[in-house]
Design a protein around this motif. Structure first.
Motif, PDB file in Angstrom:
ATOM      1  N   ARG A 495      45.336  59.991  42.017  1.00 49.48           N
ATOM      2  CA  ARG A 495      46.435  59.077  41.692  1.00 49.48           C
ATOM      3  C   ARG A 495      46.016  57.612  41.734  1.00 49.48           C
ATOM      4  N   ILE A 496      44.871  57.312  42.361  1.00 49.14           N
ATOM      5  CA  ILE A 496      44.452  55.924  42.573  1.00 49.14           C
ATOM      6  C   ILE A 496      43.011  55.796  42.065  1.00 49.14           C
ATOM      7  N   PRO A 497      42.805  55.367  40.833  1.00 50.70           N
ATOM      8  CA  PRO A 497      41.464  55.394  40.244  1.00 50.70           C
ATOM      9  C   PRO A 497      40.550  54.287  40.754  1.00 50.70           C
ATOM     10  N   TYR A 498      39.279  54.653  40.840  1.00 54.31           N
ATOM     11  CA  TYR A 498      38.235  53.766  41.358  1.00 54.31           C
ATOM     12  C   TYR A 498      38.029  52.546  40.467  1.00 54.31           C
ATOM     13  N   ASP A 499      37.863  52.756  39.170  1.00 52.49           N
ATOM     14  CA  ASP A 499      37.512  51.642  38.280  1.00 52.49           C
ATOM     15  C   ASP A 499      38.608  50.593  38.222  1.00 52.49           C
ATOM     16  N   VAL A 500      39.854  51.037  38.160  1.00 51.80           N
ATOM     17  CA  VAL A 500      40.971  50.097  38.039  1.00 51.80           C
ATOM     18  C   VAL A 500      41.061  49.205  39.268  1.00 51.80           C
ATOM     19  N   ASN A 501      41.002  49.806  40.439  1.00 47.93           N
ATOM     20  CA  ASN A 501      41.251  49.056  41.671  1.00 47.93           C
ATOM     21  C   ASN A 501      40.087  48.185  42.105  1.00 47.93           C
ATOM     22  N   THR A 502      38.869  48.644  41.921  1.00 45.22           N
ATOM     23  CA  THR A 502      37.725  47.899  42.448  1.00 45.22           C
ATOM     24  C   THR A 502      37.125  46.915  41.458  1.00 45.22           C
ATOM     25  N   ALA A 503      37.480  47.031  40.177  1.00 46.70           N
ATOM     26  CA  ALA A 503      36.864  46.159  39.171  1.00 46.70           C
ATOM     27  C   ALA A 503      37.875  45.520  38.232  1.00 46.70           C
ATOM     28  N   LEU A 504      38.714  46.329  37.606  1.00 48.84           N
ATOM     29  CA  LEU A 504      39.584  45.782  36.566  1.00 48.84           C
ATOM     30  C   LEU A 504      40.627  44.821  37.121  1.00 48.84           C
ATOM     31  N   GLU A 529      45.125  28.895  41.316  1.00 45.47           N
ATOM     32  CA  GLU A 529      44.656  29.115  42.692  1.00 45.47           C
ATOM     33  C   GLU A 529      45.087  30.475  43.234  1.00 45.47           C
ATOM     34  N   THR A 530      46.337  30.845  42.976  1.00 48.63           N
ATOM     35  CA  THR A 530      46.859  32.095  43.528  1.00 48.63           C
ATOM     36  C   THR A 530      46.092  33.302  42.995  1.00 48.63           C
ATOM     37  N   ALA A 531      45.826  33.340  41.695  1.00 48.69           N
ATOM     38  CA  ALA A 531      45.124  34.481  41.108  1.00 48.69           C
ATOM     39  C   ALA A 531      43.711  34.577  41.646  1.00 48.69           C
ATOM     40  N   ASP A 532      43.054  33.440  41.836  1.00 49.53           N
ATOM     41  CA  ASP A 532      41.704  33.465  42.416  1.00 49.53           C
ATOM     42  C   ASP A 532      41.739  34.011  43.839  1.00 49.53           C
ATOM     43  N   MET A 533      42.729  33.601  44.612  1.00 50.41           N
ATOM     44  CA  MET A 533      42.850  34.087  45.988  1.00 50.41           C
ATOM     45  C   MET A 533      43.079  35.602  45.996  1.00 50.41           C
ATOM     46  N   TYR A 534      43.972  36.076  45.131  1.00 51.56           N
ATOM     47  CA  TYR A 534      44.198  37.516  45.024  1.00 51.56           C
ATOM     48  C   TYR A 534      42.900  38.239  44.661  1.00 51.56           C
ATOM     49  N   ALA A 535      42.180  37.695  43.688  1.00 52.26           N
ATOM     50  CA  ALA A 535      40.963  38.348  43.188  1.00 52.26           C
ATOM     51  C   ALA A 535      39.941  38.515  44.298  1.00 52.26           C
ATOM     52  N   LYS A 536      39.784  37.512  45.130  1.00 51.90           N
ATOM     53  CA  LYS A 536      38.800  37.588  46.218  1.00 51.90           C
ATOM     54  C   LYS A 536      39.122  38.751  47.156  1.00 51.90           C
ATOM     55  N   VAL A 537      40.388  38.930  47.476  1.00 56.08           N
ATOM     56  CA  VAL A 537      40.780  40.041  48.354  1.00 56.08           C
ATOM     57  C   VAL A 537      40.492  41.373  47.675  1.00 56.08           C
ATOM     58  N   TRP A 538      40.862  41.491  46.413  1.00 56.89           N
ATOM     59  CA  TRP A 538      40.640  42.745  45.695  1.00 56.89           C
ATOM     60  C   TRP A 538      39.144  43.038  45.547  1.00 56.89           C
ATOM     61  N   GLU A 539      38.343  42.032  45.317  1.00 57.62           N
ATOM     62  CA  GLU A 539      36.887  42.220  45.204  1.00 57.62           C
ATOM     63  C   GLU A 539      36.294  42.745  46.496  1.00 57.62           C
ATOM     64  N   ASP A 540      36.713  42.165  47.597  1.00 56.63           N
ATOM     65  CA  ASP A 540      36.052  42.439  48.883  1.00 56.63           C
ATOM     66  C   ASP A 540      36.619  43.636  49.626  1.00 56.63           C
ATOM     67  N   GLU A 541      37.866  43.973  49.391  1.00 55.20           N
ATOM     68  CA  GLU A 541      38.543  44.929  50.265  1.00 55.20           C
ATOM     69  C   GLU A 541      38.856  46.292  49.639  1.00 55.20           C
ATOM     70  N   THR A 542      38.494  46.511  48.405  1.00 52.12           N
ATOM     71  CA  THR A 542      38.860  47.784  47.763  1.00 52.12           C
ATOM     72  C   THR A 542      37.766  48.840  47.816  1.00 52.12           C
ATOM     73  N   LEU A 543      36.501  48.446  47.814  1.00 57.19           N
ATOM     74  CA  LEU A 543      35.409  49.427  47.758  1.00 57.19           C
ATOM     75  C   LEU A 543      35.463  50.420  48.905  1.00 57.19           C
TER      76      LEU A 543
END
Length: 778
Positions: A495-504, A529-543
């Motif tokens: 239900r929770i795909p790898y490619d979508v969450n960790t990269a896309l 600024e907000t989107a960049d802040m979100y992106a950093k969390v998603w980059e670092d915390e999903t793998l």
């Protein structure tokens, strides 16, 4: 795969040397007693061409660039032939229409349960086509062979059909004609006229036909022993025709009007003609689809550039042929991401055709991007199922990954390129016209609607203490697919795909930040600024949610169990396992209560290609495990002589893994061309960071052992790519093991239990990306 590039300069009709070929023997249903005129041009090999006429590769290509209501084309037609036994593929394009003809004839080793004699014609306009399935009239199954023969009049394998409309405002009938030979008497058992989607559903589904569609096919005797089939579409306007007539002293065709009407052919050669009267698309020629710097590719790669042209039109690019000859949002944007450096820019160019097509089809209600567009006869059929009388197109919005590509392609073109910057204002002010429900909205409005969806859906995970599984992006309720591995068992029910969450997701957020910074979303300037802040969390915390670690001894045991369950005849290579096996699973929350789908895969390519992460320990570890998978042979890793497998189920620990991810499964132990391209481009991007003085050098660059390992993986990958160059332009290919791996068409293998056979497209848009993705030196 054999490529027979029989390019020919077809002289324009109306020129002084042109002959009008009157096929006097053809009389069409609905015009009984009158001879219709087929306008076919003579052709010749141009001795002045830069390509010498020798072997299987001959002269230059010139493609008609714009439709015309006249029977005369001012530009030359293009023909070519691609051989992928048991499939022979023939293409024809001129200023009136484009056609793909597929002749299927079983080989001595073909699985006759899924491979049979078949003539198929596919048209980009309306995602339309016809198919005729044949079987031997008297002989055993497998004894009937069919093939196309050159015309004794024009010398060509295919010639155009053009029949002007009787009304000045009507649509002319266009299509293709040729000669088909039967080695023995044959029966045409099932014809389907109208939609490629109907044909695809029949060939890949339970082989069920829609009664009221099939019953609308009319069979008529015509002069000289011929037979005409025609069917008026559900729009009560468009008609598709398929006609056969004996040639070269072949016997008359007989109509058997038993329970299911069939046609009986004697052994011999018959002329066929397939045509329809539906509005055509405006094709981009090879010079038009490529930018000025890439024009040399037309000479260097005539097969690929002509195939790209066949799939490229001024309003959209099509996904592949024959099975996916329509708009697919994910496919077109992935192709753009990998090929942007070579595609034409500006108004009327390929890049804006891709982006405009996606924006046109955004769902204004929830911001979802359209996955697949349904048009033509099949759209009318789907509307009918909803008790709506309409020919309006429909969009499939069930995918979740398509959304995230749109901000990335918008940023890459309108923010990163000089021409894109000058085009952004006029382009984004364009009013949507494709979907009635989007009337009144501009492309800027639709881009904002989708960006808002992405920002809203990613906010919970990015919030303080929000990094939980529940806040990751899930498939839509009730759907079992949602990203590129969109077959039944593609992600194992996850239900929770790898490619979508960790990269896309993080890549889309980075793009939204850049777009906001460039003023694209004036109502949300804070997004820079907000989107960049979100992106950093998603980059670092999903793998971490997807990481699988298997101890060495357990891994060896799992491979042994897999070999027993799958009957894989090759070596286990377990001696290569000297430490724990580490990879990222395909998805979370899978079938049978599996918390993670333990399938090693190539989807690491998304992070490689789309992100420049700065979490140094995580980046180094990620690159190390990715390189290991590329270097290790299957079933320890992903490598094989036929390419990288997109899935390795050997570490699943359950027999269901071996059963669902096979070499006959669409997303199983098979090779996808575009994944090779994105992996190669992604590794090049990461290695290129080591020489980029505009940003801090990543730690892996100064770790000699790790850097050398990544470089070795890159070199090994390109060696595999070069060794399989004959397959690269196709959608997906498989293998058989006979004293080693040997390439085998996916559609020639029996499917897994409970699945239908899947035939690979001979040409797929995102498989043409090696036109742009090339080996680099580091």
């Amino acid at each position: 795969m054999v490529v027979d590039m029989r390019y020919c300069r077809v002289q324009p009709l109306g020129a002084c040397t042109i002959a009008l070929v009157f096929l006097q023997s053809f009389v069409f249903a609905g015009n009984q007693g009158q001879n219709e005129e087929y306008l076919c041009s003579t052709s010749h090999l141009d001795p002045s061409s830069a390509f010498s006429a020798k072997a299987s590769s001959t002269i230059t290509v010139a493609v008609a660039s714009s439709p015309s209501s006249s029977p005369t084309c001012s530009s030359n037609a293009t023909t070519f032939h691609l051989s992928d036994p048991p499939y022979e593929n023939y293409f024809y394009s001129d200023c009136h229409s484009s056609s793909h003809v597929v002749v299927t004839s079983p080989l001595s080793n073909s699985n006759l349960e899924i491979i049979g004699p078949r003539l198929l014609i596919a048209w980009p306009a309306g995602n339309s086509g016809v198919v005729a399935f044949f079987e031997p009239q008297n002989g055993a199954n497998g004894s009937l062979a069919i093939q196309l023969e050159n015309s004794t009049t024009t010398g060509q394998t295919l010639d155009p059909v053009y029949i002007p409309s009787k009304s000045s405002s009507g649509t002319p009938r266009v299509g293709i004609s040729g000669f088909i030979n039967f080695n023995d008497s044959a029966v045409l058992t099932v014809p389907i006229l109208g939609s490629i989607r109907t044909i695809r559903d029949f060939t890949e589904g339970p082989s069920i036909l829609i009664t009221y569609i099939q019953d609308a096919i009319e069979f008529s005797d015509i002069s000289n022993g011929g037979v005409s089939l025609n069917r008026t579409w559900l729009d009560n306007s468009t008609t598709t025709y398929l006609d056969f007539i004996p040639a070269q002293s072949a016997g008359s065709i007989k109509i058997n009007r038993a329970i299911n009407t069939t046609l009986q052919f004697e052994a011999g050669t018959y002329q066929f003609a397939a045509s329809f009267d539906y509005p055509q698309l405006e094709q981009l020629s090879p010079p038009e689809v490529l930018n000025s710097a890439a024009q040399g590719l037309i000479r260097q790669s005539p097969d690929q550039t002509t195939s790209l042209s066949f799939l490229s039109y001024t309003k959209k690019l099509l996904a592949g042929t024959w099975r996916f000859l329509t708009y697919f949002g994910r496919d077109s944007m992935l192709s753009l991401l990998l090929m942007q450096d070579i595609l034409s820019e500006g108004s009327g160019g390929a890049i804006e055709a891709v982006i405009g097509a996606v924006l046109e089809r955004v769902n204004r209600t929830d911001g979802s991007a359209c996955h697949e567009e349904t048009i033509g006869d099949y759209a009318t059929y789907l509307n009918h199922l909803e008790n709506v009388t309409s020919t309006a197109p429909q969009c499939d919005y069930k995918m979740i990954d398509t959304d995230y590509y749109l901000p990335i392609v918008l940023k890459n073109y309108f923010v990163n390129t000089p021409i894109g910057k000058t085009r952004s204002r006029s382009f984004l002010n364009t009013k949507a016209t494709v979907l009635v429900e989007n009337a009144g909205l501009t492309y800027a409005d639709l881009a904002l609607i989708e960006a808002e969806k992405i920002m809203n859906s990613s906010a919970a995970f990015a919030a303080e203490r929000g990094q939980t599984k529940e806040n990751l992006i899930h498939l839509k309720t009730g759907q079992i697919v949602g990203e590129w591995r969109d077959s039944t068992y593609g992600i194992g029910g996850g239900r929770i795909p790898y490619d979508v969450n960790t990269a896309l997701v993080p890549a889309a957020l980075r793009a939204i930040a850049k777009l906001a910074g460039a003023g694209f979303f004036p109502s949300h300037p804070e997004w820079n600024e907000t989107a960049d802040m979100y992106a950093k969390v998603w980059e670092d915390e999903t793998l971490k949610f997807f990481e699988v670690t298997i101890p060495r001894q357990t891994a060896i045991s799992l491979i042994t169990s897999y070999i027993n369950a799958s009957s894989f005849p090759g070596p286990s290579h377990t001696s290569n396992i000297t430490s724990d096996i580490i990879f990222h699973g395909l998805a979370l929350d899978g079938n049978n209560d599996q918390p993670i789908i333990r399938v090693m895969n190539t989807d690491d390519c998304f992070r490689l290609f789309l992100l420049n992460t700065t979490n140094q320990p995580q980046l180094s570890a990620f690159l190390d495990q990715t390189a290991e998978h590329i270097l290790q042979p299957f079933p320890v890793g992903l490598s094989s002589p036929v390419g990288l497998f997109v899935a390795n189920p050997a570490f699943g620990g359950d027999a269901v893994y071996a059963a669902n991810w096979t070499n006959a499964a669409y997303h199983g132990t098979v090779v996808w061309s575009w994944q090779l391209a994105m992996t190669a481009a992604g590794l090049a991007r990461q290695l290129g960071r080591c020489n980029d003085t505009s940003s801090p050098i990543p730690d892996f660059c100064t770790n000699a052992n790790l850097h050398n390992k990544i470089l070795s993986a890159y070199t090994h990958l390109w060696d595999l790519i070069d060794a399989n160059s004959a397959q690269l332009s196709g959608e997906v290919w498989s293998w058989v093991y006979n004293n080693g791996f040997q390439v085998e068409p996916l559609g020639a293998l029996p499917p897994p239990p409970g699945s239908s056979p899947t035939e690979s497209d001979i040409r797929q848009l995102w498989s043409l990306t090696f036109l742009a993705v090339q080996r680099e030196e580091f």
